[in-house]
Design a protein around this motif. Structure first.
Motif, short mmCIF file in Angstrom:
data_model
loop_
_atom_site.label_atom_id
_atom_site.label_comp_id
_atom_site.label_asym_id
_atom_site.label_seq_id
_atom_site.Cartn_x
_atom_site.Cartn_y
_atom_site.Cartn_z
N GLY B 39 0.83 -1.20 0.00
CA GLY B 39 0.00 0.00 0.00
C GLY B 39 0.87 1.25 0.00
N SER B 40 2.05 1.18 0.62
CA SER B 40 2.96 2.33 0.63
C SER B 40 3.45 2.67 -0.77
CB SER B 40 4.19 2.04 1.50
OG SER B 40 3.82 1.66 2.79
N HIS B 43 1.55 5.31 -2.59
CA HIS B 43 1.83 6.73 -2.33
C HIS B 43 2.91 7.24 -3.29
CE1 HIS B 43 -0.49 5.63 1.11
NE2 HIS B 43 0.49 5.32 1.92
N ASP B 161 7.29 -7.02 5.65
CA ASP B 161 6.63 -5.74 5.91
C ASP B 161 5.22 -5.90 6.45
OD1 ASP B 161 5.40 -3.27 5.86
OD2 ASP B 161 5.95 -2.74 3.83
N VAL B 189 -2.18 -4.51 5.92
CA VAL B 189 -1.71 -4.06 7.24
C VAL B 189 -2.85 -4.10 8.25
CG1 VAL B 189 -0.75 -2.11 8.51
CG2 VAL B 189 0.17 -2.70 6.27
N ASP B 209 -13.84 -0.17 6.72
CA ASP B 209 -13.31 0.10 5.37
C ASP B 209 -14.51 0.46 4.52
OD1 ASP B 209 -11.98 -0.29 2.65
OD2 ASP B 209 -10.36 -1.04 3.92
N ARG B 214 -13.05 -6.59 1.13
CA ARG B 214 -12.01 -6.60 2.15
C ARG B 214 -12.61 -6.78 3.54
NH1 ARG B 214 -6.79 -3.03 0.63
NH2 ARG B 214 -6.46 -3.93 -1.42
N VAL B 255 -4.63 3.02 7.46
CA VAL B 255 -5.04 3.58 6.16
C VAL B 255 -3.93 4.47 5.60
CG1 VAL B 255 -6.73 4.96 4.92
CG2 VAL B 255 -7.46 3.51 6.83
N ASP B 260 -9.92 7.77 2.14
CA ASP B 260 -11.14 8.24 1.49
C ASP B 260 -12.18 8.57 2.54
OD1 ASP B 260 -11.17 8.21 -1.45
OD2 ASP B 260 -10.31 6.22 -1.13
N VAL B 298 -0.05 3.33 12.06
CA VAL B 298 0.93 2.69 11.18
C VAL B 298 0.68 3.06 9.72
CG1 VAL B 298 1.82 0.78 12.55
CG2 VAL B 298 -0.40 0.53 11.40
N ALA B 300 0.90 5.38 6.64
CA ALA B 300 2.03 6.28 6.38
C ALA B 300 1.55 7.63 5.86
CB ALA B 300 2.96 5.64 5.36
N CYS B 325 7.64 0.33 11.04
CA CYS B 325 7.86 -0.88 11.83
C CYS B 325 9.34 -1.31 11.82
CB CYS B 325 7.02 -2.01 11.26
SG CYS B 325 7.31 -3.58 12.07
N LYS B 368 -8.03 -0.78 -7.02
CA LYS B 368 -8.73 -1.82 -6.25
C LYS B 368 -9.73 -2.57 -7.14
CE LYS B 368 -6.77 -0.39 -2.27
NZ LYS B 368 -5.34 -0.12 -2.51
N1 LIG Z 1 4.33 1.87 9.47
C1 LIG Z 1 4.85 1.03 8.59
O1 LIG Z 1 5.92 0.49 8.81
C2 LIG Z 1 4.10 0.70 7.35
C3 LIG Z 1 4.42 -0.46 6.65
C4 LIG Z 1 3.62 -0.84 5.57
C5 LIG Z 1 2.57 -0.06 5.19
N2 LIG Z 1 2.32 1.09 5.86
C6 LIG Z 1 1.18 1.95 5.51
O2 LIG Z 1 -0.01 1.33 5.96
C7 LIG Z 1 -1.09 1.76 5.14
C8 LIG Z 1 -1.89 0.56 4.68
O3 LIG Z 1 -1.11 -0.30 3.87
P1 LIG Z 1 -1.78 -1.48 3.05
O4 LIG Z 1 -0.70 -2.21 2.34
O5 LIG Z 1 -2.71 -2.22 3.91
O6 LIG Z 1 -2.58 -0.58 1.96
P2 LIG Z 1 -3.97 -0.70 1.18
O7 LIG Z 1 -4.04 0.47 0.27
O8 LIG Z 1 -4.14 -2.06 0.60
O9 LIG Z 1 -5.08 -0.55 2.34
C9 LIG Z 1 -5.64 0.65 2.77
C10 LIG Z 1 -7.11 0.38 3.05
O10 LIG Z 1 -7.71 1.51 3.69
C11 LIG Z 1 -9.02 1.66 3.18
N3 LIG Z 1 -9.50 3.00 3.47
C12 LIG Z 1 -9.37 4.14 2.74
N4 LIG Z 1 -9.91 5.17 3.40
C13 LIG Z 1 -10.39 4.69 4.57
C14 LIG Z 1 -11.04 5.28 5.69
N5 LIG Z 1 -11.28 6.60 5.74
N6 LIG Z 1 -11.41 4.48 6.73
C15 LIG Z 1 -11.15 3.15 6.71
N7 LIG Z 1 -10.51 2.54 5.68
C16 LIG Z 1 -10.14 3.30 4.63
C17 LIG Z 1 -8.86 1.31 1.72
O11 LIG Z 1 -10.10 0.99 1.14
C18 LIG Z 1 -7.92 0.12 1.79
O12 LIG Z 1 -8.62 -1.10 1.94
C19 LIG Z 1 -0.47 2.57 4.01
O13 LIG Z 1 -0.53 3.96 4.34
C20 LIG Z 1 0.96 2.14 4.04
O14 LIG Z 1 1.81 3.15 3.54
C21 LIG Z 1 3.06 1.48 6.94
#
Ligand SMILES: NC(=O)c1ccc[n+]([C@@H]2O[C@H](COP(=O)([O-])OP(=O)(O)OC[C@H]3O[C@@H](n4cnc5c(N)ncnc54)[C@H](O)[C@@H]3O)[C@@H](O)[C@H]2O)c1
Ligand SMILES: [Zn+2]
Ligand SMILES: [Zn+2]
Lengths: 195, 382
Positions: B39-40, B43, B161, B189, B209, B214, B255, B260, B298, B300, B325, B368
């Motif tokens: 998901g990162s 971005h 990750d 995540v 979500d 999902r 998220v 969104d 978590v 980003a 992480c 998606k």
């Molecule tokens: N902290 C870390 O080390 C780390 C590591 C990996 C990923 N991340 C971050 O974690 C986030 C999620 O990663 P992912 O791989 O699961 O991504 P992803 O894009 O698959 O999942 C994000 C989910 O959030 C949902 N969403 C959008 N808006 C929302 C809202 N307002 N309320 C609830 N849900 C909503 C989307 O529909 C999607 O299912 C990303 O921002 C990613 O950059 C952080």
């Protein structure tokens, strides 16, 4: 739930499921109940074994002047060597690194440089054997093979209201460039005909 | 070698590139056998992360075989099968020596606020990533680990990750027995965070979500209650009702920057880049957690400012905890959980995309489509 909602009184409402229920229904429930079993507890673990066998790492050679944050005391010993700064975007990037990470100018200049960089590369690609192809590079054909309509409509998705902007972001500048080119061509043709 | 390269927002392609070289005595070169799109990466793909350069190869989730090692490498040799944490880190700086691997100070000239991440823009150190046939892995004695014989390759790649991040997110919530935990985001995540909340003794786990497929996975894989926020006028009020007006004890934002649910917030950040990230989920977290509760972030966000409802967080006496992480710190315990059968990480994999078709992989994941949850990138011919 009580007649008076939880926050207005001292006791917390009891959960629907007991610990026994949860343990029997959910694999691993409570395995990490004790914070001591959680790997990032406490947050800092001084002296943790990492595998490093140096106090300070050897320094990787700096093959070109590596841009760096002014918040660093010196160039860190190890760094990535992808895509050195070049062209106009490179000049903007180098300038951006004069401002600290605390300054909006730093990030706004970097974002601007990213947009310039993309255009520098698009233009250069047209003089190469592999010009940018917005159709294959956006993977947009998967809309047909992977259910673009089915995935979006009749769902309760919240992102459909802005997805129409994406083709404008991607295709808009191409359309403008094509339009400008056509206008120039048209004018030159007309001038020639008059002459 | 073949490698994915970024060509500008929403555009990537596969190109021929030089195989990376040893640049430091503790480097290794790894031949990638399985990678993933995170998901990162979206971005970056959307052009949100400052200093994302055309020509960079993305990819911070990968496993493979050691091809070559530098002269000071003691723990790995060519032929070893390794999994590589997404963090590039030295193991010896002020932060690493305390376990804060994701905050390493020796690997990222471009910024001091963030550590090193493979294939994640120059703001995260300018390293090419693992969506390629080969990758340079610095500090080979510190980061990568041998893949145990009993572990599946697809589980191993999720351990670089997505799984550790979800697990870490649950830890940041400081969950105590019986807590009500809300997770925003049912991506990889969020699903892993919800699953992990139970390990820490949660009494209730709720996932939010807007993608029905999902949420379905959150019910079946993570045993969670779910709500689709588009079905409610105001998801915060709904969560208050669900918790007898108390609010949740712990809320996890899984998220991040492209949330969104509010057109203006989303467009000003994701499309116009006027904010470091759209804090919709973060603001919902702040407003739906109980007073004195904990918000774990978590998801980003970019380095620019975002319109976060800080006053509510202050007035409610919240604890806000967050970080990238520190992946390898999570491994020994997660390995145990996997061996005990508490977790099967690869259960969330939905797509296996050949490297040559990665442009379509990015589009499917970004838009998606096709009920995508987690796409892996597989080596080999198209
Ligand atoms: N902290 C870390 O080390 C780390 C590591 C990996 C990923 N991340 C971050 O974690 C986030 C999620 O990663 P992912 O791989 O699961 O991504 P992803 O894009 O698959 O999942 C994000 C989910 O959030 C949902 N969403 C959008 N808006 C929302 C809202 N307002 N309320 C609830 N849900 C909503 C989307 O529909 C999607 O299912 C990303 O921002 C990613 O950059 C952080
Ligand atoms: Zn990631
Ligand atoms: Zn370090």
């Amino acid at each position: 739930m009580s007649e008076i909602a939880t926050p207005y009184i001292a006791s917390k409402t009891t959960l629907k499921r007991s610990a026994e229920d949860l343990r029997s229904q959910i694999p691993g429930w409570g395995a990490d109940l004790d914070p001591a079993d959680r790997p990032s507890y406490p947050r800092e673990n001084p002296g943790i074994e990492t595998g490093a066998h140096w106090d300070f790492p050897e320094r990787q050679p700096e093959k070109w002047p590596r841009e760096r944050s002014v918040e660093h005391a010196f160039l860190p010993p190890v760094f990535g060597t992808s895509t050195p700064p070049a062209g106009v975007s490179g000049a903007v990037r180098k300038h951006a690194y004069k401002y600290s990470e605390g300054r909006a100018a730093h990030w706004l200049l970097l974002i601007a440089a990213d947009r310039i960089d993309a255009w520098e590369h698009h233009l250069r690609s047209f003089a190469s054997l592999r010009p940018d192809n917005p159709v294959t590079e956006t993977g947009v054909l998967s809309e047909f093979s992977r259910g673009g309509l089915r995935s979006r409509f009749g769902q309760k998705r919240a992102d459909v209201n802005h997805q129409w902007i994406d083709p404008i972001i991607v295709g808009g500048p191409w359309a403008l460039a094509a339009g400008a080119l056509a206008a120039v061509a048209f004018r030159t043709l007309r001038k020639r005909r008059r002459a | 070698m073949r490698a994915m390269v970024y060509r500008g927002p929403y555009k990537v392609r596969v190109e021929e590139k030089d195989i990376p070289k040893i640049e430091h005595p503790n480097d290794a070169i790894v031949r990638v056998t399985t990678g993933a799109i995170c998901g990162s990466d979206l971005h970056l793909y959307h052009g949100m992360m400052p200093d994302t350069r055309v020509g960079m190869t993305f990819g911070h989730e990968f496993v493979g075989v050691v091809e070559q090692v530098g002269p000071s490498v003691e723990r790995l040799k060519p032929g070893d099968r390794v999994m590589v944490p997404f963090n590039v880190y030295c193991g010896s700086c002020y932060f690493c020596s305390r376990g804060l691997y994701s905050n390493c100070h020796n690997v990222n000239p471009n910024a001091t606020a963030v550590g090193g991440i493979y294939g994640y823009s120059h703001t995260c150190g300018g390293y090419d990533g693992g969506q390629a046939e080969f990758a340079r892995v610095p500090f080979a004695d510190v980061g990568p680990g041998l893949i145990p014989d009993w572990m599946d390759e697809e589980d191993a790649v999720l351990l670089t990750d997505a799984l550790p991040t979800g697990y870490f997110g649950a830890q940041l919530g400081d969950i105590v027995e019986g807590d009500t935990v809300v997770v925003f985001g049912a991506g990889p995540v969020g699903l892993f965070a919800a699953k992990s909340a139970w390990l820490m003794g949660a009494g209730r786990v709720i996932v939010i979500d807007h993608l029905e497929y999902r949420l379905e996975k959150a019910r079946s894989f993570a045993h969670a209650e779910t709500f689709n926020f588009t079905e409610y006028d105001d998801i915060v009020v709904h969560l208050k009702k669900e918790t007898d007006y108390l609010g949740a004890d712990v809320v996890i934002d899984a998220v991040g920057a492209e949330a969104d649910g509010n057109f203006l917030q989303h467009v000003t950040s994701s499309k116009l880049k006027l904010q470091g990230g759209s804090p919709i989920a973060l603001n919902w977290a702040i407003d739906s957690v109980r007073k004195g509760g904990t918000v774990s972030v978590v998801g980003a966000y970019g380095p620019m400012f975002s319109a976060v409802k800080f006053g509510d967080a202050m007035n409610k006496g919240l604890t806000l905890r967050m970080n990238q992480c520190p992946v390898k710190r999570q491994w020994p315990r997660l390995f145990e959980h996997i061996r005990n059968g508490y977790l099967k990480p690869s259960d969330i994999v939905t797509h296996r995309i050949p490297l040559e078709h990665i442009a379509e992989g990015y589009h499917i994941f970004s838009a998606k489509l096709d009920n995508i949850i987690k796409p892996l990138v597989v080596a080999g011919q198209p």
